[in-house]
Motif scaffolding. Structure first.
Motif, PDB file in Angstrom:
ATOM      1  N   SER A   1      33.548  40.524  42.142  1.00 41.48           N
ATOM      2  CA  SER A   1      34.562  41.286  41.421  1.00 41.48           C
ATOM      3  C   SER A   1      35.529  41.897  42.426  1.00 41.48           C
ATOM      4  O   SER A   1      35.258  41.955  43.638  1.00 41.48           O
ATOM      5  CB  SER A   1      33.908  42.409  40.603  1.00 41.48           C
TER       6      SER A   1
ATOM      7  N   LYS B   1      42.901  38.242  47.340  1.00 45.27           N
ATOM      8  CA  LYS B   1      42.706  38.110  45.900  1.00 45.27           C
ATOM      9  C   LYS B   1      43.812  37.272  45.288  1.00 45.27           C
ATOM     10  O   LYS B   1      44.833  37.002  45.915  1.00 45.27           O
ATOM     11  CB  LYS B   1      42.705  39.495  45.241  1.00 45.27           C
ATOM     12  N   ASP B   2      43.597  36.878  44.027  1.00 44.61           N
ATOM     13  CA  ASP B   2      44.652  36.253  43.235  1.00 44.61           C
ATOM     14  C   ASP B   2      45.729  37.269  42.892  1.00 44.61           C
ATOM     15  O   ASP B   2      45.492  38.481  42.906  1.00 44.61           O
ATOM     16  CB  ASP B   2      44.071  35.718  41.915  1.00 44.61           C
TER      17      ASP B   2
ATOM     18  N   THR C   1      38.661  35.323  43.536  1.00 41.11           N
ATOM     19  CA  THR C   1      39.674  34.620  42.760  1.00 41.11           C
ATOM     20  C   THR C   1      39.206  34.470  41.315  1.00 41.11           C
ATOM     21  O   THR C   1      38.052  34.740  40.978  1.00 41.11           O
ATOM     22  CB  THR C   1      39.986  33.233  43.352  1.00 41.11           C
ATOM     23  N   THR C   2      40.097  33.995  40.487  1.00 45.49           N
ATOM     24  CA  THR C   2      39.822  33.888  39.061  1.00 45.49           C
ATOM     25  C   THR C   2      38.812  32.795  38.733  1.00 45.49           C
ATOM     26  O   THR C   2      37.992  32.943  37.829  1.00 45.49           O
ATOM     27  CB  THR C   2      41.128  33.606  38.299  1.00 45.49           C
TER      28      THR C   2
ATOM     29  N   ARG D   1      53.006  31.981  38.561  1.00 43.31           N
ATOM     30  CA  ARG D   1      51.883  32.724  39.132  1.00 43.31           C
ATOM     31  C   ARG D   1      52.376  33.664  40.230  1.00 43.31           C
ATOM     32  O   ARG D   1      53.116  33.259  41.124  1.00 43.31           O
ATOM     33  CB  ARG D   1      50.833  31.766  39.691  1.00 43.31           C
TER      34      ARG D   1
END
Length: 231
Positions: free
Chosen positions: A46, A64-65, A95-96, A185
Protein backbone atom coordinates in the motif's frame (compact mmCIF):
# COMPACT_ATOMS: atom_id res chain seq x y z
CA UNK A 1 5.61 -26.24 -21.26
CA UNK A 2 2.06 -25.95 -19.91
CA UNK A 3 1.11 -22.28 -19.73
CA UNK A 4 -1.78 -20.41 -18.17
CA UNK A 5 -2.65 -16.74 -18.50
CA UNK A 6 -4.63 -15.40 -15.55
CA UNK A 7 -5.69 -12.07 -14.17
CA UNK A 8 -4.95 -11.29 -10.53
CA UNK A 9 -8.53 -12.03 -9.45
CA UNK A 10 -8.38 -15.44 -11.17
CA UNK A 11 -5.54 -16.70 -8.96
CA UNK A 12 -7.50 -19.17 -6.87
CA UNK A 13 -4.40 -21.19 -5.96
CA UNK A 14 -0.71 -20.43 -5.70
CA UNK A 15 1.18 -21.52 -8.81
CA UNK A 16 4.58 -23.15 -8.58
CA UNK A 17 6.14 -20.78 -11.12
CA UNK A 18 4.63 -17.36 -11.73
CA UNK A 19 5.62 -14.67 -14.20
CA UNK A 20 3.98 -11.39 -13.29
CA UNK A 21 3.75 -9.12 -16.33
CA UNK A 22 3.31 -5.35 -16.23
CA UNK A 23 4.60 -3.70 -19.39
CA UNK A 24 3.15 -0.21 -18.89
CA UNK A 25 4.77 0.48 -16.60
CA UNK A 26 5.71 -1.16 -13.30
CA UNK A 27 8.19 -3.78 -14.45
CA UNK A 28 9.67 -1.63 -17.17
CA UNK A 29 10.32 0.93 -14.44
CA UNK A 30 11.77 -1.74 -12.15
CA UNK A 31 14.23 -2.79 -14.84
CA UNK A 32 15.26 0.82 -15.35
CA UNK A 33 15.76 1.20 -11.61
CA UNK A 34 18.23 -1.68 -11.67
CA UNK A 35 19.92 -0.19 -14.72
CA UNK A 36 20.30 3.04 -12.77
CA UNK A 37 22.10 1.16 -10.01
CA UNK A 38 19.38 0.12 -7.55
CA UNK A 39 20.41 -2.84 -5.39
CA UNK A 40 16.91 -4.14 -4.73
CA UNK A 41 13.24 -3.15 -4.99
CA UNK A 42 10.78 -3.69 -2.16
CA UNK A 43 7.24 -4.22 -3.48
CA UNK A 44 4.90 -2.43 -1.08
CA UNK A 45 1.33 -3.54 -0.42
CA UNK A 46 0.00 0.00 0.00
CA UNK A 47 1.00 3.65 -0.23
CA UNK A 48 0.99 3.80 3.56
CA UNK A 49 3.41 0.88 3.77
CA UNK A 50 5.65 2.51 1.18
CA UNK A 51 5.74 5.73 3.19
CA UNK A 52 6.34 3.83 6.44
CA UNK A 53 9.28 1.97 4.90
CA UNK A 54 10.67 5.25 3.60
CA UNK A 55 10.29 6.80 7.06
CA UNK A 56 12.22 3.93 8.65
CA UNK A 57 14.87 4.02 5.92
CA UNK A 58 15.34 7.65 4.80
CA UNK A 59 18.04 6.62 2.33
CA UNK A 60 15.59 4.45 0.39
CA UNK A 61 13.83 5.85 -2.68
CA UNK A 62 10.04 5.46 -2.92
CA UNK A 63 8.03 5.60 -6.14
CA UNK A 64 4.36 5.31 -7.02
CA UNK A 65 1.80 5.57 -9.80
CA UNK A 66 0.28 8.93 -10.62
CA UNK A 67 1.54 12.45 -9.99
CA UNK A 68 4.36 13.36 -7.59
CA UNK A 69 3.33 13.22 -3.94
CA UNK A 70 4.92 14.18 -0.60
CA UNK A 71 7.20 11.46 0.74
CA UNK A 72 7.81 9.87 -2.66
CA UNK A 73 11.01 10.40 -4.61
CA UNK A 74 9.80 9.42 -8.07
CA UNK A 75 6.82 8.36 -10.15
CA UNK A 76 6.21 5.19 -12.13
CA UNK A 77 7.72 6.42 -15.40
CA UNK A 78 10.74 4.83 -17.11
CA UNK A 79 11.54 8.05 -18.96
CA UNK A 80 11.54 10.11 -15.79
CA UNK A 81 13.55 7.49 -13.91
CA UNK A 82 16.31 7.08 -16.50
CA UNK A 83 18.11 10.21 -15.28
CA UNK A 84 17.93 9.32 -11.58
CA UNK A 85 21.07 7.97 -9.89
CA UNK A 86 20.03 5.01 -7.76
CA UNK A 87 23.49 3.51 -7.25
CA UNK A 88 23.45 1.14 -4.28
CA UNK A 89 20.00 2.24 -3.13
CA UNK A 90 16.89 0.31 -2.21
CA UNK A 91 13.73 1.35 -4.04
CA UNK A 92 10.23 0.95 -2.62
CA UNK A 93 7.65 0.53 -5.40
CA UNK A 94 3.85 0.65 -5.15
CA UNK A 95 1.76 0.53 -8.31
CA UNK A 96 -1.85 -0.14 -9.19
CA UNK A 97 -1.36 -3.51 -10.90
CA UNK A 98 2.21 -4.81 -11.11
CA UNK A 99 3.14 -4.85 -7.45
CA UNK A 100 -0.32 -6.15 -6.56
CA UNK A 101 0.16 -9.07 -8.94
CA UNK A 102 3.56 -9.96 -7.53
CA UNK A 103 2.28 -9.92 -3.96
CA UNK A 104 -0.65 -12.14 -4.97
CA UNK A 105 1.78 -14.96 -5.86
CA UNK A 106 4.39 -14.31 -3.17
CA UNK A 107 4.18 -17.94 -1.95
CA UNK A 108 5.13 -19.40 -5.35
CA UNK A 109 8.42 -21.27 -5.53
CA UNK A 110 9.61 -18.92 -8.29
CA UNK A 111 8.26 -15.44 -9.00
CA UNK A 112 9.56 -13.50 -11.99
CA UNK A 113 8.48 -9.95 -12.76
CA UNK A 114 8.61 -9.16 -16.45
CA UNK A 115 8.08 -6.77 -19.34
CA UNK A 116 9.40 -6.54 -22.88
CA UNK A 117 12.68 -4.96 -21.77
CA UNK A 118 13.68 -8.19 -19.96
CA UNK A 119 11.73 -10.68 -22.09
CA UNK A 120 14.55 -12.89 -23.37
CA UNK A 121 16.33 -13.10 -20.03
CA UNK A 122 13.02 -14.08 -18.41
CA UNK A 123 12.36 -16.72 -21.05
CA UNK A 124 15.76 -18.31 -20.49
CA UNK A 125 14.97 -18.83 -16.80
CA UNK A 126 11.79 -20.69 -17.76
CA UNK A 127 13.19 -23.16 -20.27
CA UNK A 128 13.38 -26.12 -17.90
CA UNK A 129 9.97 -25.51 -16.35
CA UNK A 130 7.04 -27.84 -17.01
CA UNK A 131 4.31 -25.43 -15.98
CA UNK A 132 4.21 -21.62 -15.83
CA UNK A 133 1.43 -19.27 -14.84
CA UNK A 134 1.59 -15.82 -16.40
CA UNK A 135 -0.17 -13.18 -14.34
CA UNK A 136 -1.62 -10.55 -16.68
CA UNK A 137 -1.88 -7.65 -14.27
CA UNK A 138 -3.50 -4.86 -16.25
CA UNK A 139 -7.22 -4.32 -16.83
CA UNK A 140 -8.32 -7.28 -14.71
CA UNK A 141 -6.27 -9.67 -16.83
CA UNK A 142 -7.32 -8.25 -20.18
CA UNK A 143 -4.51 -5.78 -20.83
CA UNK A 144 -3.36 -6.46 -24.38
CA UNK A 145 0.20 -5.23 -23.80
CA UNK A 146 0.67 -7.58 -20.84
CA UNK A 147 -0.90 -10.56 -22.59
CA UNK A 148 1.20 -9.98 -25.71
CA UNK A 149 4.36 -9.84 -23.64
CA UNK A 150 3.41 -12.97 -21.68
CA UNK A 151 2.70 -14.90 -24.86
CA UNK A 152 5.94 -13.75 -26.44
CA UNK A 153 7.96 -14.86 -23.39
CA UNK A 154 6.16 -18.23 -23.44
CA UNK A 155 7.07 -18.72 -27.10
CA UNK A 156 10.71 -17.85 -26.42
CA UNK A 157 10.81 -20.11 -23.36
CA UNK A 158 9.82 -23.10 -25.46
CA UNK A 159 12.44 -22.27 -28.07
CA UNK A 160 9.85 -21.35 -30.66
CA UNK A 161 11.29 -19.16 -33.36
CA UNK A 162 8.88 -16.25 -33.30
CA UNK A 163 8.86 -12.75 -34.69
CA UNK A 164 8.54 -10.20 -31.91
CA UNK A 165 7.11 -7.55 -34.23
CA UNK A 166 3.47 -8.64 -34.00
CA UNK A 167 3.58 -8.90 -30.21
CA UNK A 168 5.09 -5.43 -29.98
CA UNK A 169 2.45 -4.08 -32.38
CA UNK A 170 -0.30 -5.47 -30.16
CA UNK A 171 1.25 -3.70 -27.18
CA UNK A 172 1.66 -0.47 -29.11
CA UNK A 173 -2.04 -0.52 -30.03
CA UNK A 174 -3.17 -1.25 -26.48
CA UNK A 175 -5.41 0.90 -24.35
CA UNK A 176 -2.56 1.59 -21.94
CA UNK A 177 -0.30 2.80 -24.73
CA UNK A 178 -3.03 5.10 -26.04
CA UNK A 179 -3.66 6.57 -22.60
CA UNK A 180 0.04 7.21 -22.04
CA UNK A 181 0.45 8.75 -25.50
CA UNK A 182 -2.53 11.06 -24.95
CA UNK A 183 -1.38 12.13 -21.50
CA UNK A 184 -4.42 10.60 -19.80
CA UNK A 185 -2.28 9.06 -17.07
CA UNK A 186 -0.58 11.40 -14.61
CA UNK A 187 3.08 10.99 -13.77
CA UNK A 188 3.96 10.06 -17.34
CA UNK A 189 6.48 11.20 -19.96
CA UNK A 190 6.05 11.27 -23.77
CA UNK A 191 8.85 8.69 -24.12
CA UNK A 192 7.26 6.13 -21.79
CA UNK A 193 5.54 4.06 -24.48
CA UNK A 194 8.66 3.78 -26.63
CA UNK A 195 10.76 2.76 -23.63
CA UNK A 196 8.20 0.12 -22.64
CA UNK A 197 8.44 -1.38 -26.13
CA UNK A 198 12.24 -1.69 -26.24
CA UNK A 199 12.66 -5.43 -26.61
CA UNK A 200 15.44 -6.99 -24.51
CA UNK A 201 17.00 -3.67 -23.55
CA UNK A 202 18.42 -5.28 -20.41
CA UNK A 203 20.27 -8.61 -20.08
CA UNK A 204 18.83 -9.62 -16.71
CA UNK A 205 15.60 -11.14 -15.43
CA UNK A 206 13.96 -10.00 -12.19
CA UNK A 207 13.24 -12.46 -9.37
CA UNK A 208 11.02 -11.63 -6.39
CA UNK A 209 11.43 -13.46 -3.08
CA UNK A 210 10.24 -13.03 0.48
CA UNK A 211 12.91 -11.51 2.70
CA UNK A 212 11.94 -10.84 6.33
CA UNK A 213 8.25 -10.66 5.36
CA UNK A 214 8.92 -8.18 2.52
CA UNK A 215 8.60 -9.06 -1.16
CA UNK A 216 11.95 -8.07 -2.63
CA UNK A 217 12.81 -7.88 -6.31
CA UNK A 218 16.39 -8.34 -7.52
CA UNK A 219 18.05 -8.63 -10.93
CA UNK A 220 19.15 -12.11 -11.94
CA UNK A 221 21.58 -12.98 -14.71
CA UNK A 222 19.99 -15.27 -17.27
CA UNK A 223 21.78 -18.46 -18.39
CA UNK A 224 23.49 -18.27 -21.75
CA UNK A 225 21.74 -19.91 -24.71
CA UNK A 226 22.67 -23.55 -25.25
CA UNK A 227 24.68 -22.77 -28.38
CA UNK A 228 26.75 -20.15 -26.51
CA UNK A 229 27.18 -22.31 -23.41
CA UNK A 230 28.76 -25.09 -25.46
CA UNK A 231 31.40 -22.83 -27.01
Amino acid sequence: MDTRYLGIAELVETPSVAVVVDVMRAFTVAAWAFAQGAEKIVLAESLDEALALKARHPDWAALKDGPPAPGFDAVNSPALLRSVDLAGRTVVQKTTAGTVGALAVKSASLVLCASFVVAEATARLLRDRDSVTFVVTGEDGRAEEDLACAQYIAHRATGTGTDAAEFLRRAERSRAAAELAKGVREGAHPDDVALCLELDRFPFAMVATLEDSLMVLRPCAAPAPADEASV
